[in-house]
Design a protein around this motif. Sequence first.
Motif, short mmCIF file in Angstrom:
data_model
loop_
_atom_site.label_atom_id
_atom_site.label_comp_id
_atom_site.label_asym_id
_atom_site.label_seq_id
_atom_site.Cartn_x
_atom_site.Cartn_y
_atom_site.Cartn_z
N UNK A 123 0.87 -1.17 0.00
CA UNK A 123 0.00 0.00 0.00
C UNK A 123 0.91 1.22 0.00
N UNK A 124 0.94 1.94 -1.11
CA UNK A 124 1.80 3.11 -1.23
C UNK A 124 0.98 4.36 -1.47
N UNK A 172 -5.49 4.76 -7.54
CA UNK A 172 -6.55 3.74 -7.44
C UNK A 172 -6.06 2.32 -7.40
N UNK A 173 -4.76 2.12 -7.28
CA UNK A 173 -4.20 0.76 -7.20
C UNK A 173 -4.08 0.38 -5.71
N UNK A 174 -5.12 -0.27 -5.19
CA UNK A 174 -5.16 -0.59 -3.77
C UNK A 174 -5.42 -2.09 -3.62
N UNK A 183 4.00 2.15 2.51
CA UNK A 183 5.10 2.95 1.96
C UNK A 183 4.68 4.39 1.68
N UNK A 184 5.49 5.31 2.16
CA UNK A 184 5.40 6.70 1.71
C UNK A 184 6.75 7.01 1.07
N UNK A 228 -2.28 9.80 7.13
CA UNK A 228 -2.42 8.49 6.50
C UNK A 228 -1.50 7.47 7.17
N UNK A 229 -1.88 6.22 7.07
CA UNK A 229 -1.11 5.16 7.71
C UNK A 229 0.33 5.13 7.23
N UNK A 230 0.57 5.45 5.95
CA UNK A 230 1.94 5.42 5.44
C UNK A 230 2.80 6.55 6.00
#
Length: 274
Positions: free
Chosen positions: A68-69, A76-78, A88-89, A217-219
């Motif tokens: 998950x980046x 939209x690629x989740x 990842x950030x 955000x989590x990243x």
Amino acid sequence: MLQAGHMLKLDDLISLALEAGREINAVRAAGFDAQTKLDGSLVTIADQRAEAIIEAGLQRLAPGVPMIGEESCAEGRIPECGARWFCVDPLDGTKGFAAGGDQFTVNIALIENGAPTIGVVYAPATGELYAGEPGRALAGQCDPATAVLAAPLHAIHTAEKPRQWRVIASENSGRDARTAAFVSKLIGAPAHASSSIKFCKVAEGEADLYPRFGDVCEWDAAAGHAILLAAGGNIMRLDGAPLTYGDRAGSFLIRGFIAYSNEAAKQAALSALV
């Protein structure tokens, strides 16, 4: 263990973060333009190239483990997360990066059953490097021009209870009334830093608490959280509940948190939240 036959090493993630950092610095040196995403945040070609490097590297190191980046989510690629996934950030602090500042980082974390277990935070402009896995938290200094370590990484640990609590906050926290109220109950004024380096300052014992009352955000948090856990600290939600990862329904948003160095700091933070 990620998959049969695939053991991920902390050194692998460190190397990947350094590679992404070199690419970010190369883009910076060549010049770039910033664009605005649909959510109003900025993105640059450095974000995109760094994430492409990290995604390809993780696929090589841990085939089949999803990532998950920040930029892939914006596109939209989740993928479905499952029990193990990477958070990842590729460039935390894009706004400051685009403005020519130095406070931005590469964040890579492995999430297992909702908890960050391995994490790396690298600041390409300053060369600061932090990494952690269960039982081991490390820090070191790289040459920003080459992303080569100047000396072997050394162990870090959160601080014991100090005479006065030391709070670190975002650069813009002075405009946040809730942060100011929290800090005033503990100390006179906080230290400031940008990006995920704030987690690392708690991990290495230079601060005791890092409050965040806005959404992130989590990243933005996962890699720093892994390092803080390895160093002896942790993060809680604003109601005192543990912070877990993988909230796909909530768009991977964290509605505020407190990072703390030890149990005494946690209790002091809970008292200040009342």
